[in-house]
Design an enzyme around this catalytic site. Structure first.
Site, mmCIF file in Angstrom:
data_model
loop_
_atom_site.group_PDB
_atom_site.id
_atom_site.type_symbol
_atom_site.label_atom_id
_atom_site.label_comp_id
_atom_site.label_asym_id
_atom_site.label_seq_id
_atom_site.Cartn_x
_atom_site.Cartn_y
_atom_site.Cartn_z
ATOM 1 N N ASP A 178 -3.352 -2.462 -5.068
ATOM 2 C CA ASP A 178 -2.330 -3.467 -4.746
ATOM 3 C C ASP A 178 -1.399 -3.693 -5.942
ATOM 4 O O ASP A 178 -0.180 -3.781 -5.782
ATOM 5 C CB ASP A 178 -2.990 -4.820 -4.412
ATOM 6 C CG ASP A 178 -3.492 -4.907 -2.982
ATOM 7 O OD1 ASP A 178 -3.062 -4.114 -2.122
ATOM 8 O OD2 ASP A 178 -4.329 -5.809 -2.720
ATOM 9 N N HIS B 153 -9.387 -1.653 -4.935
ATOM 10 C CA HIS B 153 -8.260 -1.997 -4.058
ATOM 11 C C HIS B 153 -7.310 -2.973 -4.742
ATOM 12 O O HIS B 153 -6.089 -2.902 -4.551
ATOM 13 C CB HIS B 153 -8.727 -2.557 -2.710
ATOM 14 C CG HIS B 153 -7.567 -2.772 -1.792
ATOM 15 N ND1 HIS B 153 -7.005 -1.744 -1.064
ATOM 16 C CD2 HIS B 153 -6.787 -3.859 -1.573
ATOM 17 C CE1 HIS B 153 -5.950 -2.202 -0.415
ATOM 18 N NE2 HIS B 153 -5.790 -3.486 -0.699
ATOM 19 N N HIS C 40 0.828 -1.216 0.000
ATOM 20 C CA HIS C 40 0.000 0.000 0.000
ATOM 21 C C HIS C 40 0.857 1.259 0.000
ATOM 22 O O HIS C 40 0.549 2.230 -0.704
ATOM 23 C CB HIS C 40 -0.970 0.008 1.189
ATOM 24 C CG HIS C 40 -1.902 -1.161 1.188
ATOM 25 N ND1 HIS C 40 -2.582 -1.585 2.293
ATOM 26 C CD2 HIS C 40 -2.253 -2.026 0.183
ATOM 27 C CE1 HIS C 40 -3.312 -2.658 1.983
ATOM 28 N NE2 HIS C 40 -3.124 -2.941 0.723
ATOM 29 N N HIS D 172 -1.119 -10.807 -4.977
ATOM 30 C CA HIS D 172 0.302 -10.491 -4.779
ATOM 31 C C HIS D 172 1.233 -11.522 -5.416
ATOM 32 O O HIS D 172 2.239 -11.167 -6.015
ATOM 33 C CB HIS D 172 0.613 -10.374 -3.287
ATOM 34 C CG HIS D 172 -0.209 -9.331 -2.600
ATOM 35 N ND1 HIS D 172 -0.246 -8.014 -3.030
ATOM 36 C CD2 HIS D 172 -1.031 -9.395 -1.531
ATOM 37 C CE1 HIS D 172 -1.055 -7.332 -2.243
ATOM 38 N NE2 HIS D 172 -1.549 -8.140 -1.329
HETATM 39 ZN ZN LIG Z 1 -4.025 -4.470 -0.363
#
Ligand SMILES: [Zn+2]
Length: 298
Positions: A240, A236, A77, A263
């Site tokens: 990311d 969001h 973030h 991720h």
């Molecule tokens: Zn996040």
């Protein structure tokens, strides 16, 4: 376009998502071509960890870096805020093994960076221009980077759950015409109550609460204030991705498309991109007025 750093140092504190402990965060300007560097102020001699995709060690719940045995977690973030403002050189000092979670979005980091002020430096800003399509898949999830003169991110999620409105599971951000700060930075992370309870049993997510995440139970969003955007979840995911992809070490010139990525896949994509020098070239943008990318201006 020139490289950017901060005009002054600034500090703040917040709690670590996993430890639940208070963390001191200090943001400091740094020299041209020094990149984004984390520094652990709680350890002897303040060891540094470079913001580098090849140092991503694990991606459980967040992107976590390890260099010479020293760890810094939950970097995505703050890196998203840094990349979204086009900052190239910065020292991020923290008194813990994780970046504080703040409100679960990038907005508090954006506020801090803007308060410190952003300063242009003498050296040209370097962009990584994607030259060949790069794609990674994991089951039905995928992510790709395509050659594109600009920076555009398209993301789709697919949650079959009553809290997720089917109409709002796709989003786009285009850095040529849209504003990262307004469109994306306030979108919060989200988690399912069952998962959070499991994590707690393993002494993780001890700092997690509805102050720093959208929490979803079997049927609904539990936060009384509701969502900040109809499509906050997928926004969001783009937030990311901006952070994870910035670990390539440059501002990107590419189109990023993803379906249910996260991720781990974002990191695989950057590793694949960097694995062959023919996949990209490093360029500068001489005509700032005709740049395909605009960053926030003071
Ligand atoms: Zn996040």
């Amino acid at each position: 376009m020139k490289q950017r750093t901060l005009a002054s140092s600034i500090s703040a504190s917040g709690i670590g998502l996993h430890s639940g402990q208070e963390v001191l965060l200090e943001l400091q300007p740094s020299a041209v071509n020094s990149g984004i560097v984390f520094e652990r102020s709680d350890l002897p001699e303040s060891p540094q960890i470079r913001a580098d995709a090849l140092l991503v060690h694990d991606t459980l719940m967040s992107s976590n870096l390890v260099e010479n045995g020293v760890r810094i977690g939950t970097v995505e973030h703050i890196l998203s805020a840094v990349a979204g403002l086009g900052i190239d050189n910065l020292v991020i000092r923290v008194s813990s093994a994780e970046i504080p979670i703040m409100d679960g979005s990038a907005a508090p980091f954006i506020d801090l960076l803007r308060q410190a002020g952003i300063e242009e430096q003498s050296a040209d800003k370097k962009f990584l221009q994607v030259e060949k399509p790069i794609r990674v898949t994991d089951g039905d999830k995928w992510a790709e980077l395509l050659p594109f003169y600009g920076y555009q991110l398209n993301f789709e999620i697919d949650f079959d759950h009553p809290a997720f409105d089917k109409r709002y599971q796709q989003a786009r951000l285009d850095f040529s015409s849209e504003n990262f700060v307004e469109q994306l930075s306030a979108a919060r992370t989200f988690g399912f109550l069952d998962d959070i309870e499991q994590l707690r049993k393993h002494n993780l997510a001890l700092g997690g609460s509805m102050d720093n995440a959208i929490v979803i139970d079997d049927s609904k969003i539990m936060n009384v204030e509701g969502l900040r955007f109809n499509d906050e979840f997928v926004r969001h995911k783009i937030l990311d991705a901006v952070g994870d992809l910035s670990l390539c070490g440059y501002s990107l010139l590419a189109q990023f498309n993803a379906y249910k990525s996260g991720h781990a896949l974002n990191n695989q994509l950057i590793r694949k991109l960097l694995s062959d020098e023919n996949n990209f070239k490093i360029v500068t943008i001489d005509d700032k007025d005709n740049s395909p990318i605009t960053f926030w201006q003071a």
